[in-house]
Motif scaffolding. Structure first.
Motif, PDB file in Angstrom:
ATOM      1  N   LEU A  42      17.989 -10.624 -68.146  1.00 20.53           N
ATOM      2  CA  LEU A  42      17.918 -11.313 -69.202  1.00 20.53           C
ATOM      3  C   LEU A  42      19.082 -11.449 -69.938  1.00 20.53           C
ATOM      4  N   GLN A  89      15.986 -18.915 -79.603  1.00 15.64           N
ATOM      5  CA  GLN A  89      15.260 -18.804 -78.551  1.00 15.64           C
ATOM      6  C   GLN A  89      15.726 -17.318 -77.695  1.00 15.64           C
ATOM      7  N   ASP A  90      16.914 -17.021 -77.880  1.00 15.50           N
ATOM      8  CA  ASP A  90      17.361 -15.853 -77.461  1.00 15.50           C
ATOM      9  C   ASP A  90      16.446 -14.593 -77.911  1.00 15.50           C
ATOM     10  N   TYR A  92      13.636 -14.966 -79.351  1.00 12.65           N
ATOM     11  CA  TYR A  92      12.246 -14.890 -79.027  1.00 12.65           C
ATOM     12  C   TYR A  92      12.133 -14.533 -77.516  1.00 12.65           C
ATOM     13  N   ASP A  93      12.887 -14.831 -76.408  1.00  9.67           N
ATOM     14  CA  ASP A  93      12.848 -14.526 -75.222  1.00  9.67           C
ATOM     15  C   ASP A  93      12.746 -12.953 -75.081  1.00  9.67           C
ATOM     16  N   TRP A  96       9.530 -11.776 -76.367  1.00 14.31           N
ATOM     17  CA  TRP A  96       8.184 -12.002 -75.792  1.00 14.31           C
ATOM     18  C   TRP A  96       8.241 -11.081 -74.523  1.00 14.31           C
TER      19      TRP A  96
END
Ligand code: HPA
Ligand code: ZN
Length: 350
Positions: A42, A89-90, A92-93, A96
């Motif tokens: 990631l 978004q980073d 969140y990713d 998650w």
């Protein structure tokens, strides 16, 4: 909470536990740094998405760099890796991906840490961090049945004024977190350095936890309890050096969030077979198991349990006690705890 006689409730309690038995037990994770769950894969993806150059050419090279000799040698790399986290978004990713691993490991509730100062120091708005993390946590409640309460950690190598400023910045987001913690370089930064900021946080109705007794002495555990008035101790394994403290921890049933793989990777113990977690458990101290920074230390929650099975012959009874401590030591409401404990006892008796 009334003490449960587990010997009567756990079938074949003296048998060494199987990994599958432990995986099925409802468990919480209370000591997990979200930034420490950033897997190299990631990290490369986010670096590309954000047009950043990494100091590593390949995933193998990253993994080779994760060869630590103490806490500071880890923290230097950990803060460097967190630099790829830039957008909502980073965050969140990142969150998650961790939640999906929780689901695989039978985790029903988490109280994860994040370090806002690592991000605000780089010019990222604290609101972006909160929003990304919380979007994932809310989704997990709906889709994975995992509940959560986020904990904001202050970096102890920075000043108390900077921690105050961080708390101030977080005030508009009070509904998004349940407590404050204290992490980063322990030696030379005793808990009492942060007495005023913890007092303010508690006045705001927040829970308090602190890393203490990982590399630092048992005295840091005492001052985390007495000066910061924490509800739990993160790590705490060096309590074994102070008999009076051991008795206090057992009497007051203070939860220690222990991280076995982290402790061996950072050389707090030279080998897993030397780890004291089961010794503390058998002395009635409320220890439970956690992954700390799984992307850096070689495993998530179940891999930590697997290490205890392999190197310390953890029994079914000890596994159930650790899972029970993870539930009772959390900040869940009493009826939510009762529900998980009933399920735990049901599985343990089969
Ligand atoms: N100790 C202190 N600070 C940390 C840790 C830890 O294990 N992980 C991430 N920040
Ligand atoms: Zn930690």
């Amino acid at each position: 909470m009334k003490k449960i006689n587990l010997v009567e409730r756990v079938s074949c309690h003296e048998q060494v536990a199987s990994s599958e038995f432990v995986r099925q037990l409802p468990k919480t994770e209370l000591h997990l740094h979200l930034e420490g769950s950033l897997e190299p894969e990631l990290m490369f993806e986010l670096a590309e998405r954000n047009n950043l150059d990494l100091p590593y050419a390949s995933i193998e090279e990253v993994k080779a760099a994760y060869d630590f000799h103490n806490l500071q040698s880890f923290l230097d790399i950990y803060y460097q890796c967190a630099d790829v986290l830039r957008t909502e978004q980073d965050f969140y990713d990142l969150t998650w991906a961790y939640l999906l691993r929780c689901h695989e490991d039978g985790i029903v509730h988490i109280e994860p840490f994040f370090d806002p100062q690592t991000h605000t120091e780089r010019g990222i708005d604290i609101g972006i961090v909160f929003q990304g993390i919380n979007r994932a946590l809310l989704q997990a409640e709906q889709e994975l049945n995992i509940t959560s309460g986020l904990i904001l950690c202050f970096l102890r190598h920075l000043s108390e004024e900077q921690a105050m400023e961080c708390l101030q910045q977080a005030k508009p987001y009070l509904e998004h977190f349940i407590g404050v913690g204290l992490d980063s370089s322990e030696l030379g930064h005793p808990p009492e350095k942060f007495t005023r900021v913890f007092s303010q946080a508690r006045e705001l109705g927040l829970y308090a936890v602190a890393h203490a007794g990982e590399e630092g002495p048992a005295a840091y555990i005492v001052s985390a309890l007495d000066a910061l008035k924490v509800d739990r101790i993160d790590h705490g394994v060096r309590c074994i050096e102070d008999e009076a403290l051991m008795q206090r921890l057992a009497k007051e049933q203070i939860t220690l969030t222990v991280c076995p793989l982290s402790n061996t990777r950072l050389k707090v113990f030279s080998h897993m077979s030397e780890h004291n977690i089961l010794e503390l458990l058998d002395q009635d101290i409320a220890v439970m198991v956690n992954a700390d920074d799984p992307a850096f230390f070689g495993g998530y929650l179940m891999q930590n349990f697997d290490a205890l099975i392999e190197h310390l012959d953890m029994t079914r009874l000890q596994g159930v006690k650790l899972a029970l401590n993870s539930i009772t030591g959390s900040f869940m409401l009493a009826d939510q705890k009762e529900k998980h404990i009933a399920k735990l006892l049901d599985i343990a008796s089969q």
